[in-house]
Design a protein around this motif. Structure first.
Motif, PDB file in Angstrom:
ATOM      1  N   HIS A   1       2.897 -52.641  55.694  1.00  0.00           N
ATOM      2  CA  HIS A   1       1.590 -53.267  55.463  1.00  0.00           C
ATOM      3  C   HIS A   1       0.935 -52.713  54.203  1.00  0.00           C
ATOM      4  O   HIS A   1       0.337 -53.463  53.430  1.00  0.00           O
ATOM      5  CB  HIS A   1       0.667 -53.061  56.662  1.00  0.00           C
ATOM      6  CG  HIS A   1       0.918 -54.008  57.783  1.00  0.00           C
ATOM      7  ND1 HIS A   1       0.348 -53.858  59.014  1.00  0.00           N
ATOM      8  CD2 HIS A   1       1.665 -55.135  57.858  1.00  0.00           C
ATOM      9  CE1 HIS A   1       0.738 -54.840  59.801  1.00  0.00           C
ATOM     10  NE2 HIS A   1       1.541 -55.626  59.117  1.00  0.00           N
ATOM     11  N   VAL A   2       1.025 -51.422  54.001  1.00  0.00           N
ATOM     12  CA  VAL A   2       0.460 -50.811  52.786  1.00  0.00           C
ATOM     13  C   VAL A   2       1.147 -51.395  51.558  1.00  0.00           C
ATOM     14  O   VAL A   2       0.497 -51.737  50.572  1.00  0.00           O
ATOM     15  CB  VAL A   2       0.596 -49.275  52.817  1.00  0.00           C
ATOM     16  CG1 VAL A   2       0.199 -48.670  51.473  1.00  0.00           C
ATOM     17  CG2 VAL A   2      -0.239 -48.684  53.932  1.00  0.00           C
ATOM     18  N   GLN A   3       2.458 -51.522  51.615  1.00  0.00           N
ATOM     19  CA  GLN A   3       3.212 -52.086  50.490  1.00  0.00           C
ATOM     20  C   GLN A   3       2.797 -53.527  50.202  1.00  0.00           C
ATOM     21  O   GLN A   3       2.818 -53.958  49.054  1.00  0.00           O
ATOM     22  CB  GLN A   3       4.720 -52.006  50.770  1.00  0.00           C
ATOM     23  CG  GLN A   3       5.222 -50.583  50.824  1.00  0.00           C
ATOM     24  CD  GLN A   3       6.632 -50.467  51.411  1.00  0.00           C
ATOM     25  OE1 GLN A   3       7.185 -51.419  51.942  1.00  0.00           O
ATOM     26  NE2 GLN A   3       7.198 -49.282  51.296  1.00  0.00           N
TER      27      GLN A   3
ATOM     28  N   VAL B   1      -2.278 -54.253  52.415  1.00  0.00           N
ATOM     29  CA  VAL B   1      -3.249 -54.134  53.500  1.00  0.00           C
ATOM     30  C   VAL B   1      -3.994 -52.816  53.361  1.00  0.00           C
ATOM     31  O   VAL B   1      -3.398 -51.772  53.097  1.00  0.00           O
ATOM     32  CB  VAL B   1      -2.541 -54.205  54.878  1.00  0.00           C
ATOM     33  CG1 VAL B   1      -3.521 -53.954  56.017  1.00  0.00           C
ATOM     34  CG2 VAL B   1      -1.853 -55.558  55.049  1.00  0.00           C
ATOM     35  N   LYS B   2      -5.302 -52.881  53.527  1.00  0.00           N
ATOM     36  CA  LYS B   2      -6.170 -51.709  53.431  1.00  0.00           C
ATOM     37  C   LYS B   2      -6.634 -51.306  54.842  1.00  0.00           C
ATOM     38  O   LYS B   2      -6.609 -52.117  55.764  1.00  0.00           O
ATOM     39  CB  LYS B   2      -7.401 -52.022  52.585  1.00  0.00           C
ATOM     40  CG  LYS B   2      -7.087 -52.696  51.264  1.00  0.00           C
ATOM     41  CD  LYS B   2      -7.101 -51.706  50.147  1.00  0.00           C
ATOM     42  CE  LYS B   2      -6.929 -52.335  48.787  1.00  0.00           C
ATOM     43  NZ  LYS B   2      -5.660 -52.935  48.496  1.00  0.00           N
ATOM     44  N   ILE B   3      -7.083 -50.078  54.982  1.00  0.00           N
ATOM     45  CA  ILE B   3      -7.563 -49.605  56.287  1.00  0.00           C
ATOM     46  C   ILE B   3      -8.656 -50.527  56.829  1.00  0.00           C
ATOM     47  O   ILE B   3      -8.644 -50.890  58.005  1.00  0.00           O
ATOM     48  CB  ILE B   3      -8.070 -48.148  56.206  1.00  0.00           C
ATOM     49  CG1 ILE B   3      -6.897 -47.195  55.998  1.00  0.00           C
ATOM     50  CG2 ILE B   3      -8.814 -47.757  57.484  1.00  0.00           C
ATOM     51  CD1 ILE B   3      -7.293 -45.745  55.835  1.00  0.00           C
TER      52      ILE B   3
ATOM     53  N   ALA C   1      -2.915 -43.963  60.706  1.00  0.00           N
ATOM     54  CA  ALA C   1      -2.569 -42.555  60.550  1.00  0.00           C
ATOM     55  C   ALA C   1      -1.185 -42.403  59.922  1.00  0.00           C
ATOM     56  O   ALA C   1      -0.953 -41.499  59.109  1.00  0.00           O
ATOM     57  CB  ALA C   1      -2.618 -41.845  61.895  1.00  0.00           C
ATOM     58  N   ALA C   2      -0.284 -43.285  60.283  1.00  0.00           N
ATOM     59  CA  ALA C   2       1.081 -43.211  59.735  1.00  0.00           C
ATOM     60  C   ALA C   2       1.146 -43.686  58.292  1.00  0.00           C
ATOM     61  O   ALA C   2       1.913 -43.149  57.494  1.00  0.00           O
ATOM     62  CB  ALA C   2       2.022 -44.049  60.587  1.00  0.00           C
ATOM     63  N   ALA C   3       0.349 -44.660  57.954  1.00  0.00           N
ATOM     64  CA  ALA C   3       0.476 -45.300  56.638  1.00  0.00           C
ATOM     65  C   ALA C   3      -0.414 -44.688  55.567  1.00  0.00           C
ATOM     66  O   ALA C   3      -0.076 -44.773  54.383  1.00  0.00           O
ATOM     67  CB  ALA C   3       0.156 -46.789  56.774  1.00  0.00           C
TER      68      ALA C   3
END
Length: 135
Positions: free
Chosen positions: A81-83, A86-88, A131-133
């Motif tokens: 998702h980060v790639q 997607v933002k927090i 937390a993971a990303a």
């Protein structure tokens, strides 16, 4: 989540899982209507994306009694998702779209207790993923 909340999520999800295309379509229609900038995050058709969402939710819901069974999958998804961009803060929009979708499908069966159970479930899921990303 406590045992009662897990049971409520599993019971109400049983109503969604029989109509994955409808539930997935409702979710993404709401998400994109409220957040048009998200459209660029998706390369797949929204039909395929909706089915992927429902498949992931089915995996999560079926493993609620043993959440460690899906932790690695969720962490990997969060990193992807980060790639994708997607933002927090985007997780809040996704929670809203999920709860709205549940309202549409469940109607009056989305009781305050069911809404709370889904909110707790989603918040725990989102917390694990962010937390993971975003370490």
């Amino acid at each position: 989540m406590n045992t009662e909340q897990r049971e409520v999520v599993q019971t109400t999800f049983a109503r969604l899982v029989v109509m994955p295309e409808v539930a997935g379509a409702l979710f993404y229609e709401r998400l994109l209507a409220k957040n048009p900038s998200f459209r660029s995050l998706f390369n797949n058709s929204m039909r395929i994306q909706g089915l992927k969402l429902m498949s992931m939710l089915a995996m999560v819901v079926s493993n609620l009694p043993e959440p460690d069974q899906v932790s690695t999958t969720l962490r990997d998804l969060a990193v992807r998702h980060v790639q994708y961009g997607v933002k927090i803060a985007d997780y809040d929009a996704m929670r809203e779209a999920l709860l709205w979708t549940l309202e549409q499908v469940l109607g009056e069966d989305l009781t305050p207790a069911a809404r709370e159970a889904w909110t707790v479930c989603y918040n725990e899921l989102a917390s694990e993923m962010t937390a993971a990303a975003y370490v």
